[in-house]
Design an enzyme around this catalytic site. Structure first.
Site, mmCIF file in Angstrom:
data_model
loop_
_atom_site.group_PDB
_atom_site.id
_atom_site.type_symbol
_atom_site.label_atom_id
_atom_site.label_comp_id
_atom_site.label_asym_id
_atom_site.label_seq_id
_atom_site.Cartn_x
_atom_site.Cartn_y
_atom_site.Cartn_z
ATOM 1 N N ASP A 61 0.879 -1.164 0.000
ATOM 2 C CA ASP A 61 0.000 0.000 0.000
ATOM 3 C C ASP A 61 0.915 1.212 0.000
ATOM 4 O O ASP A 61 1.551 1.536 1.007
ATOM 5 C CB ASP A 61 -0.891 0.002 1.244
ATOM 6 C CG ASP A 61 -1.834 1.186 1.290
ATOM 7 O OD1 ASP A 61 -1.694 2.100 0.446
ATOM 8 O OD2 ASP A 61 -2.713 1.221 2.173
ATOM 9 N N VAL A 62 0.995 1.905 -1.131
ATOM 10 C CA VAL A 62 1.974 2.984 -1.270
ATOM 11 C C VAL A 62 1.524 4.288 -0.606
ATOM 12 O O VAL A 62 2.145 5.338 -0.800
ATOM 13 C CB VAL A 62 2.329 3.222 -2.753
ATOM 14 C CG1 VAL A 62 3.100 2.047 -3.317
ATOM 15 C CG2 VAL A 62 1.082 3.505 -3.586
ATOM 16 N N TYR B 268 -11.342 14.755 -6.326
ATOM 17 C CA TYR B 268 -10.600 14.142 -7.422
ATOM 18 C C TYR B 268 -9.949 15.218 -8.296
ATOM 19 O O TYR B 268 -8.766 15.130 -8.624
ATOM 20 C CB TYR B 268 -11.544 13.280 -8.249
ATOM 21 C CG TYR B 268 -10.878 12.491 -9.352
ATOM 22 C CD1 TYR B 268 -10.048 11.413 -9.052
ATOM 23 C CD2 TYR B 268 -11.085 12.811 -10.692
ATOM 24 C CE1 TYR B 268 -9.444 10.679 -10.060
ATOM 25 C CE2 TYR B 268 -10.486 12.085 -11.703
ATOM 26 C CZ TYR B 268 -9.663 11.018 -11.384
ATOM 27 O OH TYR B 268 -9.061 10.295 -12.378
ATOM 28 N N THR C 104 -11.647 1.960 -19.097
ATOM 29 C CA THR C 104 -10.816 1.036 -18.331
ATOM 30 C C THR C 104 -11.683 0.380 -17.257
ATOM 31 O O THR C 104 -12.831 0.785 -17.044
ATOM 32 C CB THR C 104 -9.657 1.792 -17.649
ATOM 33 O OG1 THR C 104 -10.209 2.687 -16.667
ATOM 34 C CG2 THR C 104 -8.837 2.579 -18.663
ATOM 35 N N LYS D 158 -5.886 15.733 -8.717
ATOM 36 C CA LYS D 158 -5.259 15.605 -10.028
ATOM 37 C C LYS D 158 -4.590 16.904 -10.447
ATOM 38 O O LYS D 158 -3.509 16.900 -11.055
ATOM 39 C CB LYS D 158 -6.287 15.157 -11.063
ATOM 40 C CG LYS D 158 -6.756 13.716 -10.884
ATOM 41 C CD LYS D 158 -5.601 12.724 -10.917
ATOM 42 C CE LYS D 158 -6.060 11.278 -10.910
ATOM 43 N NZ LYS D 158 -4.928 10.320 -10.866
#
Length: 262
Positions: A69-70, A164, A199, A168
């Site tokens: 988990d980064v 979000y 995706t 970003k």
């Protein structure tokens, strides 16, 4: 395979998709390997990453899995150390982890805000922090951020996407900062601005919604993860040796083109 990345070692975070289909991280990892890079697949789910690693190896590429988990600095340091122990160098970091959540400033919950900022922005900082010393030791490298049109334009809609969009957009500033700080050390930092691609992350989207998104794109087509991956290969390769601090829109013209009434 054309060996555009031969001799390089790449770390791809969020490499394996969460569902069926090809995600941006998966496509990028596959193309990196096809171009000759040795790829470390970083994912919270080791099982999904192992499946991707097997696919890469079946094609004749080389890949290893590091489950982590980064969002945790210690995990990021262990990721970078694993890469050095396994392959002896670290040339490319492709920061691909991200999640979204709905909400305007009035409706977003603090919990959702913190989760989205952490997943999209803080993970990128932590991974970059861990990998930069290894890149410096190796004489340079390429750090790639994955942003979105949500960070480049305002998205109108009743659901909202303030967390979000903010996260970003933050990646754009982070990219320029890293590029400036490490320009004299042959470390380049660039950011891909992802458009309306289909995706696994948006697999829940129905046919009508996909069609609306397609019609918004000036090229009138829907993108794929492979479109994003080809851009990543360029930014990772020596072909872009004199390119740093940019945001590269891969979005069919959605950010920069507008229809003009005739």
């Amino acid at each position: 395979m054309t060996d555009r990345l031969k001799g390089k070692v790449a770390v791809v975070t969020g490499a394996a998709p969460r569902g069926e289909g090809v995600g941006n991280g998966m496509a990028t990892a596959i193309l990196f390997a096809r171009e000759g890079a040795k790829v470390v697949l970083v994912n919270r789910s080791a099982e999904r990453a192992e499946k991707l690693a097997a696919q890469i190896k079946d094609e004749g590429g080389e890949a290893s899995v590091f489950a982590a988990d980064v969002a945790d600095l210690d995990a990021c340091e262990a990721m970078a150390a694993f890469t050095m122990k396994t392959y002896g160098r670290l040339d490319i970091l492709h920061n691909n982890v991200g999640i979204g959540a709905p909400g305007t400033p009035e409706t977003v919950t603090l919990d959702d805000w913190n989760k989205v900022i952490a997943a999209n922005l803080t993970t990128t900082m932590l991974c970059t922090k861990a990998c930069l010393p290894r890149m410096k030791a190796g004489g340079g490298g390429s750090v790639i951020m994955v942003s979105s049109i949500a960070g480049a334009v305002g998205l109108m809609g009743s659901a909202g996407a303030v967390a979000y969009s903010t996260a970003k957009a933050g990646l754009h500033g982070f990219t320029r900062s890293v590029a400036a700080d490490y320009a004299t050390q042959n470390i380049r930092a660039n950011c891909i601005v992802v458009g309306s691609v289909h995706t696994p992350m948006v697999a829940h989207m129905g046919t009508e919604a996909r069609e609306r998104r397609r019609k918004m794109v000036p090229m009138q087509t829907e993108g794929t993860a492979w479109d994003i991956a080809y851009g990543a290969v360029y930014l990772a390769s020596d072909e872009s040796r004199w390119v740093t601090g940019i945001t590269l829109p891969i979005e069919g013209g959605l950010v920069n083109l507008r229809a003009w009434p005739r």
